[in-house]
Design an enzyme around this catalytic site. Structure first.
Site, PDB file in Angstrom:
ATOM      1  N   GLU A 247       0.892  -1.256  -0.048  1.00  0.00           N
ATOM      2  CA  GLU A 247       0.043  -0.105   0.076  1.00  0.00           C
ATOM      3  C   GLU A 247       1.015   1.302   0.006  1.00  0.00           C
ATOM      4  O   GLU A 247       1.912   1.224   0.971  1.00  0.00           O
ATOM      5  CB  GLU A 247      -1.040  -0.030   1.395  1.00  0.00           C
ATOM      6  CG  GLU A 247      -2.033   0.841   1.150  1.00  0.00           C
ATOM      7  CD  GLU A 247      -1.790   2.207   1.838  1.00  0.00           C
ATOM      8  OE1 GLU A 247      -1.188   3.186   1.301  1.00  0.00           O
ATOM      9  OE2 GLU A 247      -2.048   2.309   2.948  1.00  0.00           O
ATOM     10  N   CYS A 284      -2.443   8.138   4.736  1.00  0.00           N
ATOM     11  CA  CYS A 284      -2.412   7.727   3.430  1.00  0.00           C
ATOM     12  C   CYS A 284      -3.747   7.876   2.691  1.00  0.00           C
ATOM     13  O   CYS A 284      -3.799   8.038   1.586  1.00  0.00           O
ATOM     14  CB  CYS A 284      -2.265   5.999   3.079  1.00  0.00           C
ATOM     15  SG  CYS A 284      -2.795   5.044   4.336  1.00  0.00           S
TER      16      CYS A 284
HETATM   17  P1  NAP Z   1       9.507   3.727   3.143  1.00  0.00           P
HETATM   18  O1  NAP Z   1      10.780   4.699   3.066  1.00  0.00           O
HETATM   19  O2  NAP Z   1       8.990   3.420   2.189  1.00  0.00           O
HETATM   20  O3  NAP Z   1      10.044   2.698   4.365  1.00  0.00           O
HETATM   21  C1  NAP Z   1       8.853   1.894   4.833  1.00  0.00           C
HETATM   22  C2  NAP Z   1       9.886   0.333   5.211  1.00  0.00           C
HETATM   23  O4  NAP Z   1      10.341  -0.158   3.998  1.00  0.00           O
HETATM   24  C3  NAP Z   1      10.912   0.526   5.870  1.00  0.00           C
HETATM   25  O5  NAP Z   1      11.128  -0.564   6.855  1.00  0.00           O
HETATM   26  C4  NAP Z   1      12.023   0.916   4.991  1.00  0.00           C
HETATM   27  O6  NAP Z   1      13.393   0.227   5.243  1.00  0.00           O
HETATM   28  C5  NAP Z   1      11.800  -0.365   3.960  1.00  0.00           C
HETATM   29  N1  NAP Z   1      12.289   0.006   2.620  1.00  0.00           N
HETATM   30  C6  NAP Z   1      12.079   1.137   1.893  1.00  0.00           C
HETATM   31  N2  NAP Z   1      12.504   0.900   0.837  1.00  0.00           N
HETATM   32  C7  NAP Z   1      12.912  -0.326   0.788  1.00  0.00           C
HETATM   33  C8  NAP Z   1      13.734  -1.034  -0.549  1.00  0.00           C
HETATM   34  N3  NAP Z   1      13.912  -0.476  -1.577  1.00  0.00           N
HETATM   35  N4  NAP Z   1      13.925  -2.315  -0.104  1.00  0.00           N
HETATM   36  C9  NAP Z   1      13.586  -2.902   0.874  1.00  0.00           C
HETATM   37  N5  NAP Z   1      13.059  -2.172   2.112  1.00  0.00           N
HETATM   38  C10 NAP Z   1      12.824  -0.967   1.936  1.00  0.00           C
HETATM   39  O7  NAP Z   1       8.521   4.876   4.101  1.00  0.00           O
HETATM   40  P2  NAP Z   1       8.915   5.641   5.348  1.00  0.00           P
HETATM   41  O8  NAP Z   1      10.065   5.611   5.990  1.00  0.00           O
HETATM   42  O9  NAP Z   1       7.742   5.247   6.152  1.00  0.00           O
HETATM   43  O10 NAP Z   1       8.537   7.168   4.736  1.00  0.00           O
HETATM   44  C11 NAP Z   1       8.942   7.722   3.578  1.00  0.00           C
HETATM   45  C12 NAP Z   1       7.959   8.094   2.780  1.00  0.00           C
HETATM   46  O11 NAP Z   1       6.925   7.120   2.345  1.00  0.00           O
HETATM   47  C13 NAP Z   1       7.007   9.170   3.228  1.00  0.00           C
HETATM   48  O12 NAP Z   1       7.786  10.500   3.058  1.00  0.00           O
HETATM   49  C14 NAP Z   1       5.707   8.963   2.385  1.00  0.00           C
HETATM   50  O13 NAP Z   1       5.655   9.836   1.270  1.00  0.00           O
HETATM   51  C15 NAP Z   1       5.885   7.578   2.326  1.00  0.00           C
HETATM   52  N6  NAP Z   1       4.617   6.717   3.209  1.00  0.00           N
HETATM   53  C16 NAP Z   1       3.585   6.461   2.800  1.00  0.00           C
HETATM   54  C17 NAP Z   1       2.840   5.807   3.558  1.00  0.00           C
HETATM   55  C18 NAP Z   1       1.443   5.426   3.219  1.00  0.00           C
HETATM   56  O14 NAP Z   1       0.620   5.676   3.804  1.00  0.00           O
HETATM   57  N7  NAP Z   1       1.392   4.621   2.130  1.00  0.00           N
HETATM   58  C19 NAP Z   1       3.223   5.755   4.809  1.00  0.00           C
HETATM   59  C20 NAP Z   1       4.270   6.140   5.136  1.00  0.00           C
HETATM   60  C21 NAP Z   1       4.875   6.662   4.551  1.00  0.00           C
HETATM   61  P3  NAP Z   1      14.508   1.158   5.878  1.00  0.00           P
HETATM   62  O15 NAP Z   1      14.112   2.612   6.298  1.00  0.00           O
HETATM   63  O16 NAP Z   1      15.378   0.432   6.824  1.00  0.00           O
HETATM   64  O17 NAP Z   1      15.198   1.299   4.302  1.00  0.00           O
END
Ligand code: NAP
Length: 508
Positions: A247, A284
């Site tokens: 998601e 989200c």
């Molecule tokens: P994220 O960067 O997508 O990270 C979520 C999880 O996935 C973390 O445990 C991260 O690990 C892991 N991850 C990310 N990229 C990866 C990859 N290429 N391979 C393997 N694991 C990976 O999300 P976030 O740190 O929560 O926030 C960053 C951005 O995500 C926000 O600014 C926002 O835009 C978006 N977000 C969206 C939602 C939603 O509702 N869909 C919720 C939260 C955030 P690591 O941190 O260890 O890399």
């Protein structure tokens, strides 16, 4: 390698260090989950229900320590976290009820027709069985309800799948506390340790090691598009590809029709800004796009929304990285020559990760020509779009990518007039709302929290509500099995007393 939690309100390092899991530890966790699957998958619905309820009890038994730690790690207020804990335990208990009812296995029976001509029909019985160990990525924005014991974990455990959870690095202490509660429940329920495994990581390698482990049979993820898509691509590249339920967020367009703007525009403007800034906009389902039909009521709505936005308070976001992504997202939108800052919080607060709520504006023709303007800016902002005509509103709707939700605000007579808009939106999203803001997702049987790509990687599924269980199960057909060898759900006398489709008719 060790790391610490960080208070996003102050930038201070929090007490406690956490060890990044090594590749060997991740492999061992997956192996343990696979070993536990053989026992766990055979548990009765009642036994799994008791286990889920025990997890809920153990989470409550953590008491204020859990809420206080989550507050320090996320800057989310205690009241919000208390509500989120209720949602977390509530969804575990809801899955327990669902398991006791039992019909989720979708049992289908075509009884044998030995005398059928030209060929007899064999006895065919189908039901859903669990997939196997599931890898789960905790979300940053729901440290309880979409994290270690959140919706993905609850639905995977409910289906009969052990889980390997990667804690989100933004709240490691909260994750450890919840992990401890689940482990206690595992032990108290006499289950193998491998039913629940928790790993930590601040680098993508730890998550990728789970995705690429051949013993893992599905992934649940909530987070960024970049992360979700990278995980999906890695899962598809495996020698044995597996389903990824990612998601990845959405802009959740809200359409305001002229009649309701004339009658209730001022109240709606305030409610809209409240919804945009709720939880620092870190949902989200945040309404990041509002399409307003040009009219006197529309003008009044926009003026009121600008005023309400100016009066909001800047608040700390979940992490420094999320704050930086928010500010650069606003800058990117504002760099477009025809996108303006309509209003922002007049209070300026300097903080480690403190975001200034912001309203931007543009017109429908600009949005239609520049679809990238509909991309999510995660945080307390929204893009206000004015449309001169109904046709412009329809053009905006037709140009949308997949989103989680879309909303139409309108009076009953104009809603009928805009039925074609609702029909377009139904094709674009997983939940269509009338006269209600999309934030606040009910955890229930009929909820759908999903949507066409790029909102998710699997449009057929939901990550909220009991239907989420189906993501982690698959159908198996048993042909000509003696009754004694069939699972209880398919036995002739229906010992579980569940609804089944027998020769084309639903019955108990
Ligand atoms: P994220 O960067 O997508 O990270 C979520 C999880 O996935 C973390 O445990 C991260 O690990 C892991 N991850 C990310 N990229 C990866 C990859 N290429 N391979 C393997 N694991 C990976 O999300 P976030 O740190 O929560 O926030 C960053 C951005 O995500 C926000 O600014 C926002 O835009 C978006 N977000 C969206 C939602 C939603 O509702 N869909 C919720 C939260 C955030 P690591 O941190 O260890 O890399």
């Amino acid at each position: 390698m060790s790391f610490t939690g960080i208070n996003p309100a102050t930038g201070e390092t929090l007490a406690g260090t956490f060890e990044e899991s090594t590749p060997e530890e991740v492999a061992h966790a997956c192996w343990q989950a696979a070993a536990a699957f053989h026992t766990y998958r055979k548990l009765s619905g009642e036994a799994k229900a008791q286990f889920l309820e025990r997890i809920a009890d153990e989470i409550m038994a953590l008491g204020p320590e859990l809420l206080e730690r989550a507050n320090l790690e996320t800057a989310l207020p205690i009241a919000r976290l208390t509500g989120e804990r209720g949602r977390t335990t509530g969804q575990l208990r809801l899955f327990a009820q669902y398991l006791r009812e039992g019909s989720w296995v979708d049992a289908r029976i075509d009884t044998a027709l030995p005398d059928r001509q030209p060929l007899p029909r064999p006895d065919l019985r189908q039901m859903l069985i669990p997939l196997g160990p599931v890898g789960i990525f905790g979300a940053s924005n729901f440290p309880l309800a979409f994290s270690v014991a959140g919706g993905d974990t609850a639905s995977a455990l409910a289906s009969g799948c052990p889980v390997v959870v990667k804690a989100h690095p933004a709240h490691p202490g909260t994750s450890d506390l919840v992990g401890k509660a689940i482990r206690k429940a595992v032990e108290a329920s006499g289950l193998p340790e491998g039913v629940f495994q928790l790993v930590h990581g601040t680098t993508v390698e730890v998550g990728m090691a789970i995705v690429e482990n051949p013993l893992i049979k599905a992934i649940g993820f909530t987070g960024s598009f970049r992360g979700g898509k990278a995980i999906f691509d890695a899962a598809v590249r495996r020698p044995e590809p597996i389903p990824v339920y990612a998601e990845m967020g959405s802009t959740n367009p809200v359409f305001f029709l002229p009649g309701i703007l004339k009658d209730k525009g001022l109240d709606l403007a305030k409610a809209y800004v409240d919804s945009v800034t709720l939880g620092v906009g870190q949902f989200c389902t945040n309404p990041g796009l509002a399409i307003v039909k040009q009219s006197d009521g529309g003008d009044a709505f926009i003026s009121q929304a600008r005023l309400a936005m100016a009066q909001t308070q800047p608040t700390a976001m979940l992490t420094k990285g999320i704050y930086q992504a928010y500010t650069s997202g606003i800058e990117k939108l504002n760099s477009h020559s025809r996108v303006l800052i309509a209003s922002k919080s007049e209070t300026v607060v300097e903080g480690f990760a403190t975001a200034q709520p912001t309203l931007l504006s543009t017109t429908a023709d600009v949005l239609v020509d520049n679809p990238e303007l509909t991309e999510e800016v995660f945080g307390p902002s929204s893009l206000l779009v004015t449309a001169d005509t109904k046709e412009e509103m329809l053009s905006v709707a037709n140009g949308l990518e997949g989103h989680l939700t879309a909303t139409v605000f309108g009076n009953p007579d104009e809603l009928a007039e805009y039925a074609d808009l609702l029909e377009v939106l139904e094709q674009k999203v997983g939940r269509v709302l009338i006269n209600g803001f999309p934030t606040g997702v009910e955890v229930s049987h009929a909820m759908n929290h999903g949507g066409p790509y790029p909102a998710t990687t699997d449009v057929r599924s939901t990550s909220v509500g009991t239907n989420a269980i189906r993501r982690f199960a698959r159908p198996v057909c048993y042909q000509n099995f003696p009754d004694a060898l069939l699972p209880d759900a398919l036995k002739a006398d229906n010992p579980l007393s569940i609804f089944r489709l027998v020769d084309g008719a639903w019955q108990k």
